[in-house]
Design a protein around this motif. Structure first.
Motif, PDB file in Angstrom:
ATOM      1  N   VAL A 142      31.443  -4.011 -19.930  1.00 41.14           N
ATOM      2  CA  VAL A 142      31.944  -2.997 -19.007  1.00 41.14           C
ATOM      3  C   VAL A 142      31.639  -3.485 -17.597  1.00 41.14           C
ATOM      4  N   GLU A 143      32.663  -3.494 -16.761  1.00 38.46           N
ATOM      5  CA  GLU A 143      32.483  -4.067 -15.435  1.00 38.46           C
ATOM      6  C   GLU A 143      32.981  -3.116 -14.366  1.00 38.46           C
ATOM      7  N   SER A 144      32.578  -3.414 -13.130  1.00 39.54           N
ATOM      8  CA  SER A 144      33.110  -2.665 -12.002  1.00 39.54           C
ATOM      9  C   SER A 144      34.447  -3.283 -11.610  1.00 39.54           C
ATOM     10  N   THR A 177      35.653   1.632 -12.983  1.00 40.65           N
ATOM     11  CA  THR A 177      34.999   0.878 -14.068  1.00 40.65           C
ATOM     12  C   THR A 177      36.022   0.581 -15.151  1.00 40.65           C
ATOM     13  N   LEU A 179      36.798  -2.138 -18.918  1.00 37.04           N
ATOM     14  CA  LEU A 179      36.383  -3.212 -19.810  1.00 37.04           C
ATOM     15  C   LEU A 179      36.914  -4.487 -19.172  1.00 37.04           C
TER      16      LEU A 179
ATOM     17  N   PHE B 587      27.311   1.311 -25.782  1.00 35.80           N
ATOM     18  CA  PHE B 587      27.488   1.847 -24.434  1.00 35.80           C
ATOM     19  C   PHE B 587      27.171   3.337 -24.442  1.00 35.80           C
ATOM     20  N   LEU B 596      27.705   1.589 -13.401  1.00 31.93           N
ATOM     21  CA  LEU B 596      28.294   1.251 -14.697  1.00 31.93           C
ATOM     22  C   LEU B 596      27.603   2.047 -15.805  1.00 31.93           C
ATOM     23  N   PRO B 597      28.297   2.266 -16.922  1.00 34.47           N
ATOM     24  CA  PRO B 597      27.628   2.877 -18.071  1.00 34.47           C
ATOM     25  C   PRO B 597      26.487   1.978 -18.551  1.00 34.47           C
ATOM     26  N   GLU B 599      24.726  -0.375 -20.980  1.00 33.56           N
ATOM     27  CA  GLU B 599      25.233  -1.320 -21.987  1.00 33.56           C
ATOM     28  C   GLU B 599      24.042  -2.116 -22.509  1.00 33.56           C
TER      29      GLU B 599
END
Lengths: 355, 808
Positions: A142-144, A177, A179, B587, B596-597, B599
């Motif tokens: 998960v990225e910004s 945010t 993927l 997550f 960010l969530p 992870e």
């Protein structure tokens, strides 16, 4: 002569006992015969006792005869014992007879497990880069939006965003945010965290909002190489791609670059390799061209360096990347990638022993 | 983008590739291969090559001399045509759009049409038909059929149709044009680049110039939206023509023929890259247009019949009355569209803001040939050229042509240092690289003006290369026209960092689990909410804004939610012996950082238990993992006693949470519930013949926290002995607790300690645990006195836990 008759009787007795020993079926039966030998009333014992009262002149000869008899008996018993042991061993072995084949013919789902085809391919690729002196870098899935796009010179409304249909998340600001759509944000993190020189390869899982087909799944894997140092040029990029190609595919497979466009590199290139199916003579896989496209490459764009705070007047660098899944698919001859997310044991069991 | 060889040849001299002699016969032609190679090397990748044969041998111009009915046939008629052979040729025809005196194409017997159809003499309804009269489709000039192709009345009878129309075998190239090559979205641009690469002559076609006049009433143009607007009025539109051979060319390039005016407009766009838009002047309010930003909520019905709502970001074309009549650069409106009845038209040739066209087109999901070109960048200076070409192609005369706006900025010169070029490309021969920038070199040929300055060049890009804004863009052009293939390769090695200890650990862990009989899975990180719930999570997950399917709409909070899918998949295919492992991320919406969530990477293991106890099966796996990873001693806690929101919830009495020394949960292990295995809702779901499954999920970082192992300790040379203990353990005391207490009590001489017997009588709170110790000392034999001491201290340690040592 009484002693002569005694000897004869003892001889008969020894012979009888020997033949009974030879015929003994078990160790227990043999033990009984041994008891009989040791018994005070046995003819042999009686004769030994009679020697005490015998004419001393006759004693040596008599003793020798007796000793002979005794030896014969011992030998017979020993032989019988050995025969019984042999028979018993044979019987045990007979009872324990087995067939190795029976253990080879087990279900294919038993036994050792496997590493995933993608894992094995990724490790092999990593190893090639490690041998070229690179480190392995990783980052979150998960990225910004900034790491995934903005820092890579892909501003909002840039056409390159449309071509990488993204899975944005309902998290934080709208479209902030997602993927990651490529492994490049790992490089952004790396360049922010580490001062050059940087020689790293970044493998990982990426996501695109594409409809699945035989060659695409919405989640897939990429590997990207990044070098940032003083005096890095396009000619270094070219040589690195060439040596990677021959290390992974073998010396008969060549690489070539042709101009392309990526927002985060300039000059940019697509790199192609000799078609591994037809060795370059032209086939359906390569649409008759003899080449198959592997990935993208280029010199890191000054705007990317600006975004991560590296002075592009001092440092330059290159990056190139490609899909891991495609290589795995080509190697394993897997016709349809869509089976992988199912984790079907009939597929997974076939990954054993591949390397 | 599809273009044809012959079209390219109108701009670029391709004789150096061998073209000009024999016509191309196949896609494998060596000259075609050389052309494809050149285009590829320039980065205009050829994705397809098709030969478009003229295939009109034996098709001639014929005049219909008579038409007669065939008895008993109401769909076909018999014609007599003159094909210049001095006799009336009988041909049966099913078309009705012609009359006596019309000139039409005749395919004589023995000819083969472009679609592969072989024409012969045949009998229809008793009538001999010597050939076939052809439609536009059949002779390959148009995909549209509406009866026969009616040729101009001046067409000479008997002439080969191909030579009459000017049609020859052509090659269609399908090119992939990159986003940074707006110039290459037209035939002229491709030809210019190609000619420069081949160092061959390039020429633009000449059209009679258009006379521009001062507009009597300039149209209102919002300079922020449009920096160039040129218009031309045309009359007599109904008399417009468009050559059939060019119709065929458009068709080969994937464009449908609509009308001469639309065809010419499309042709100009494909040829020089300038989109134009034609309005029916008689339907245009006040005969005028204006360019402005749309008002919020403004509505317009576009050419495709869809009503669309605009906003201030969108650029709109308005009529003289101010009402919107088109979405600038994207699609025109239906109200002012030209039709078959149009006699007067206004041609709009403009240059719009790239970014705004891109945003409008993306927001409306409306991508047209025009919008694609505008958003990449169109040359603002070629409006007049477009009008001239349009006029030339249609045979129409522009009546009034005026420039209403021309405020586009000129490209800024770019200073490029020679050393910069050489350093970036790194080729062994710097002079060869720099020769690209020399006068009459390839960069000049593609329109970049290169002035030598001190230590470099001042390069001014042409208007059709808005992508070139800095030295790196110029360097890319140098590399491209020098040829990537020619650049020297220079090998480079990194400092050789190798894998980190964590990366090595992870590899070994995978190998271990594979060796233990587990198959590694493809992580299912996108799962359905129902799968999250099955794994024991009811909230806190992150959702995708726009998932492909509801089944993959959330990010998994536990690995289990994804692994359950694999478990059920295999069970449903009658493979219940499911032994899987996975290393992958989970997550959660809470507890993340940096916007960010959260992870975290975890290891999960799923094991099919041989006996009826999944906990026992997974317990032995966990023991192996603990020994392998040397992770610090785990504390166990009842699953119900911890905050399990980020952990799977398993069989309530056959699962335990794993805690680190600070008491934080680092894992969960136990047996899967029947309902988790089968996917049925009832908690007591029957497993039937299915095995029980053990499951473990643990933070990878925790497993990896074991550090380096100590030195190898040599074994004792003295005799060892075993000592068995039997304890009565009250409920609430774990075996692990007892084990560590006993181990501590035994001290260093305890070389091994393990459970050899365990018994829990039904309906009893107590259980019986047997522990066997292997005692061994490097200093000597463990004698009776020591043994008695050890037993006493073990008894005391057990008592402190509330447990009792049973003595024989």
């Amino acid at each position: 002569m009484e002693s002569g008759a005694g000897l004869e009787e003892a001889t008969r007795w020894v012979e009888e006992l020997s033949s009974r020993a030879a015929g003994a079926a078990s160790g227990a039966e043999l033990a009984k015969l041994r008891e009989a030998v040791g018994d005070r009333g046995s003819p042999l014992s009686a004769l030994y006792r009679s020697m005490k009262v015998m004419d001393p002149a006759l004693r040596p000869e008599f003793g020798r005869r007796l000793q002979e008899l005794r030896l014969r008996l011992d030998q017979a018993l020993e032989a019988a014992s050995a025969a019984i042991s042999a028979r018993e061993r044979e019987a045990t072995f007979g009872a324990e007879r087995d067939d190795l084949g029976a253990y080879l013919c087990r279900s294919r789902y038993e036994g050792v497990g496997s590493l995933h085809l993608i894992t094995m391919t990724r490790m092999e690729l990593e190893d090639i880069f490690i041998s070229l002196g690179y480190a392995v870098a990783e980052g979150p899935e998960v990225e910004s939006e900034w790491n995934n796009f903005e820092a890579l010179n892909i501003p909002k409304f840039h056409p390159a965003r449309a071509s990488q249909d993204s899975f944005f998340l309902d998290f934080g600001e709208e479209e902030s945010t997602l993927l990651r759509t490529h492994t490049s944000p790992i490089e952004i993190r790396l360049m922010q965290a580490q001062k050059p020189p940087i020689y790293a390869v970044a493998p990982g899982r990426v996501y695109r909002r594409d409809t699945p087909d035989a060659r695409h799944t919405p989640a897939f894997h990429q590997i990207e190489a990044l070098v940032v140092d003083r005096g890095i040029s396009f000619s270094n990029l070219k040589a690195t791609i060439e040596s990677f190609t021959s290390a992974y595919f073998g010396p008969s497979i060549k690489a070539r670059l042709r101009p392309a466009y990526f927002p985060f590199t300039e000059p940019s290139a697509e790199f192609e390799i000799t078609c591994t199916i037809c060795s370059g003579t032209g086939c359906r896989t390569c649409s008759g061209t003899g080449w198959i496209e592997l990935g993208g490459a280029g010199m890191v764009h000054p705007k990317v360096f600006e975004a991560v705070g590296i002075d592009h007047r001092v440092y330059s660098g290159f990056a190139f990347g490609f899909g891991i899944d495609r290589l795995a698919q080509m190697r394993a001859g897997l016709p349809d990638m869509r089976v992988l997310p199912e984790n079907d044991l009939r597929i997974l069991a076939q990954f054993r022993g591949r390397r | 983008m599809r273009i044809t060889l012959q079209w390219l040849q109108e701009f670029a001299d391709l004789s150096s590739l061998g073209f000009g002699g024999d016509p191309v016969g196949s896609a494998g032609d060596r000259r075609v291969a050389a052309l494809v190679d050149a285009l590829n090397q320039l980065g205009m990748v050829v994705e397809g090559v098709e030969i478009a044969p003229a295939s009109l041998d034996g098709v001639v111009v014929a005049e219909v001399v008579e038409i007669s009915e065939i008895e008993g046939a109401d769909r076909i008629r018999l014609t007599g045509v003159d094909d210049g052979e001095g006799r009336l040729r009988p041909v049966v025809c099913g078309a009705w759009n012609f009359q006596v005196g019309d000139k039409v194409p005749l395919a004589r017997p023995g000819s083969t049409l472009p679609n592969g159809r072989e024409i012969g003499s045949r009998k229809l309804r008793g009538m001999v038909s010597e050939g076939m009269l052809c439609s536009p489709v059949e002779v390959g000039v148009s995909p549209e059929s509406g009866g026969l192709l009616i040729l101009d009345s001046s067409a000479p009878v008997g002439e080969e149709l191909a030579s009459y129309l000017g049609i020859a075998t052509d090659v269609v190239l399908d090119l992939a044009i990159e986003a940074n090559r707006p110039d290459a979205n037209c035939v002229m641009g491709v030809a210019r680049d190609l000619a420069a690469w081949l160092r061959a002559p390039f020429s633009e076609p000449e059209s009679p110039p258009v006379k521009l006049v001062e507009p009597s009433r300039p149209f209102a143009v919002d300079a922020a939206a449009c920096d160039r607007l040129v218009t031309a009025e045309f009359g007599g539109v109904e008399g417009a023509t468009f050559p059939l051979r060019l119709v065929r060319r458009l068709q080969l390039c994937g464009m449908r023929s609509i009308s001469p005016v639309v065809d010419a407009s499309n042709y100009v766009m494909l040829e020089i890259g300038q989109p134009t838009h034609a309005y029916d002047l008689d339907r245009l309010a006040a005969g005028a247009i204006a360019v402005r930003s749309a008002a919020p909520g403004e509505r317009i019905t576009t050419l495709d019949g869809t009503e669309r709502t605009l906003g201030p970001e969108d650029i709109c074309i308005a009529g003289g009355d101010g009402a919107p009549i088109g979405i600038a650069g994207v699609m025109g409106g239906s109200d002012t569209e030209i039709t078959a009845g149009t006699t007067r038209m206004l041609l709009e040739v403009a240059h719009f803001d790239r970014g705004r066209i891109a945003r409008t087109s993306k927001r409306l999901g409306l991508r047209s040939e025009a919008s694609a070109r505008f958003e990449r960048g169109v040359d603002p200076s070629i409006a007049e050229q477009a009008i001239a070409r349009f006029a030339q192609l249609t045979g129409l005369e522009p009546q009034v042509a005026c420039v209403h706006a021309s405020t586009y900025p000129l490209p800024e010169p770019i200073l490029v240092k020679s050393e910069q070029v050489v350093a970036a490309i790194g080729h062994d021969d710097p002079q060869a690289l720099l020769s690209m920038l020399e006068p009459s070199g390839p960069l000049e040929a593609i329109g970049l003006s290169c002035e030598p300055t001190d230590g470099g060049f001042t390069v001014t890009p042409p208007l059709y290369r808005p992508d070139i804004t800095g030295p790196h863009d110029v360097i890319e052009e140098v590399a491209r026209h020098f040829g990537y293939a020619r650049v020297t390769s220079r090998m480079l090695r990194g400092p050789g960092a190798g894998l980190t200890p964590s990366q090595r650990f992870e590899r070994q862990l995978r190998e271990l689990l594979g060796g233990m009989g587990f198959h590694e899975t493809w992580p299912a990180t996108l799962v359905a909410p129902a799968e999250q719930a099955d794994a024991g999570t009811t909230s806190g997950w992150v959702t995708l804004s726009d998932p492909i399917s509801a089944l993959e709409s959330t990010l998994r909070v536990t690995v289990l939610s994804g692994l359950l899918r694999a478990l059920r998949h295999n069970i449903s295919r009658r493979m219940p012996a499911v032994n899987l492992f996975e290393i992958g991320p989970v997550f959660s919406g809470a507890g993340g950082s940096g916007g960010l969530p959260r992870e975290v990477r975890r290891l999960a293991v799923l094991v099919a238990a041989d006996g009826g106890n999944g906990l026992r099966a997974i317990g032995s796996v966990l023991a192996d993992l603990r020994d392998f990873s040397r992770c610090p001693v785990l504390e166990l806690a009842e699953a119900g006693s911890i905050d399990g929101s980020w952990w799977p919830s398993l069989h309530p009495t056959r699962s335990q949470a794993l805690l680190d020394s600070s008491g934080s949960v680092v894992g969960m292990a136990g047996e899967l519930l029947g309902s988790q295995v089968t996917g049925t809702a009832s908690p007591g779901a029957e497993l039937g013949s299915l095995p029980r499954y053990g499951y473990l999920e643990i933070d990878l970082g925790y497993l990896d926290s074991g550090g380096e192992p100590g030195r190898i300790a040599p074994p004792s040379v003295y005799t060892s002995s075993d000592l068995d203990f039997s304890f009565v353990v009250p409920a609430g005391v774990g075996v692990c607790e007892l084990h560590s207490a006993v181990r501590e009590a035994l001290g260093l001489v305890c070389q091994d300690l393990f459970v050899f017997d365990r018994y829990t009588p039904e309906s009893s709170g107590e259980s019986y645990v047997g522990l066997r110790a292997r005692l061994e000392s490097p200093e000597g034999v463990i004698d009776d006195a020591i043994t008695r001491e050890l037993i006493e201290s073990v008894a005391a340690a057990a008592a402190r836990l509330g447990s009792r040592l049973r003595r024989g």
